[in-house]
Design an enzyme around this catalytic site. Sequence first.
Site, PDB file in Angstrom:
ATOM      1  N   HIS A 101       0.858  -1.199   0.000  1.00 26.89           N
ATOM      2  CA  HIS A 101       0.000   0.000   0.000  1.00 26.89           C
ATOM      3  C   HIS A 101       0.884   1.235   0.000  1.00 26.89           C
ATOM      4  CE1 HIS A 101       0.787  -1.179   4.175  1.00 26.89           C
ATOM      5  NE2 HIS A 101       0.809   0.109   4.450  1.00 26.89           N
ATOM      6  N   HIS A 103       0.925   5.295   1.195  1.00 29.81           N
ATOM      7  CA  HIS A 103       0.313   6.358   1.996  1.00 29.81           C
ATOM      8  C   HIS A 103       0.390   7.675   1.219  1.00 29.81           C
ATOM      9  CE1 HIS A 103       0.672   4.198   5.985  1.00 29.81           C
ATOM     10  NE2 HIS A 103       1.581   3.536   5.294  1.00 29.81           N
TER      11      HIS A 103
HETATM   12  P1  5GP Z   1       2.079   0.522   7.307  1.00 31.18           P
HETATM   13  O1  5GP Z   1       2.603   0.791   8.696  1.00 31.18           O
HETATM   14  O2  5GP Z   1       1.945  -0.975   7.051  1.00 31.18           O
HETATM   15  O3  5GP Z   1       2.842   1.216   6.223  1.00 31.18           O
HETATM   16  O4  5GP Z   1       0.638   1.163   7.265  1.00 31.18           O
HETATM   17  C1  5GP Z   1      -0.518   0.528   7.673  1.00 31.18           C
HETATM   18  C2  5GP Z   1      -1.569   1.609   7.823  1.00 31.18           C
HETATM   19  O5  5GP Z   1      -2.840   1.016   7.750  1.00 31.18           O
HETATM   20  C3  5GP Z   1      -1.509   2.356   9.171  1.00 31.18           C
HETATM   21  O6  5GP Z   1      -1.362   3.747   8.905  1.00 31.18           O
HETATM   22  C4  5GP Z   1      -2.838   2.020   9.836  1.00 31.18           C
HETATM   23  O7  5GP Z   1      -3.393   3.126  10.521  1.00 31.18           O
HETATM   24  C5  5GP Z   1      -3.701   1.619   8.662  1.00 31.18           C
HETATM   25  N1  5GP Z   1      -4.705   0.603   8.957  1.00 31.18           N
HETATM   26  C6  5GP Z   1      -4.502  -0.573   9.596  1.00 31.18           C
HETATM   27  N2  5GP Z   1      -5.655  -1.288   9.643  1.00 31.18           N
HETATM   28  C7  5GP Z   1      -6.579  -0.533   8.996  1.00 31.18           C
HETATM   29  C8  5GP Z   1      -7.966  -0.753   8.704  1.00 31.18           C
HETATM   30  O8  5GP Z   1      -8.582  -1.771   9.053  1.00 31.18           O
HETATM   31  N3  5GP Z   1      -8.613   0.234   8.012  1.00 31.18           N
HETATM   32  C9  5GP Z   1      -7.975   1.376   7.607  1.00 31.18           C
HETATM   33  N4  5GP Z   1      -8.704   2.281   6.943  1.00 31.18           N
HETATM   34  N5  5GP Z   1      -6.670   1.612   7.875  1.00 31.18           N
HETATM   35  C10 5GP Z   1      -5.988   0.664   8.562  1.00 31.18           C
END
Ligand code: 5GP
Length: 138
Positions: A101, A103
Site C-alpha cells: 500500500h 500512503h
Molecule cells: P504501514 O505501517 O503498514 O505502512 O501502514 C498501515 C496503515 O494502515 C496504518 O497507517 C494504519 O493506521 C492503517 N490501517 C490498519 N488497519 C486498517 C484498517 O482496518 N482500516 C484502515 N482504513 N486503515 C488501517
Amino acid sequence: MKDNNCIFCKIANGEIPSATIYEDESFRVILDLGPASKGHALILPKEHFKDICELEDSVASKVLPLAAKIGAAMKKSLGCAGFNVVQNNGAAAGQTVFHFHVHIIPRYENGPSMVAWTQGEETPEALAETAAKIKSAL
Ligand code: 5GP
Ligand code: ZN
C-alpha cells in the site's frame, strides 16, 4: 490473487467497508483509520502483493499517476500545502500490514511534523564500496 487472511484484501475488494475516495478495476483508495493528518489516504491494489518487491509491473506503473491524482485532489479539496507519498517495505521499515500500500499524507502549513532522518557523512570511497555491493545484486 487474494489472501483470505489479509485485511487489506478484504477492504480493497469491498468485503469490509471503508471510507473509499476512489475505486477502479485495479485499486481502491481509502482513508487511513489512524491518520497522520486530515485526509491521510492509502492506495490499495485489489490483488495481494506483500510488498513492492512482489508488485507486478502492470500494477506498479499505475501507482504513481494515481498518487498524483489523489494528492492534487487533496490540495484542491482540503487546502493542504503539499503531501508526502510514503511506502514501507518490511517490519524494520515500519510496515505493519503486509499487503502493498502507498500512503498519501496531506501536509498543512501548520503541520503535522513528520519523522525525518539526520543526514550522515560518507567518504567517496565508502560510497563507491556500497554502490558496488548493491550493483552486484541487481
Ligand atoms: P504501514 O505501517 O503498514 O505502512 O501502514 C498501515 C496503515 O494502515 C496504518 O497507517 C494504519 O493506521 C492503517 N490501517 C490498519 N488497519 C486498517 C484498517 O482496518 N482500516 C484502515 N482504513 N486503515 C488501517
Ligand atoms: Zn492482501
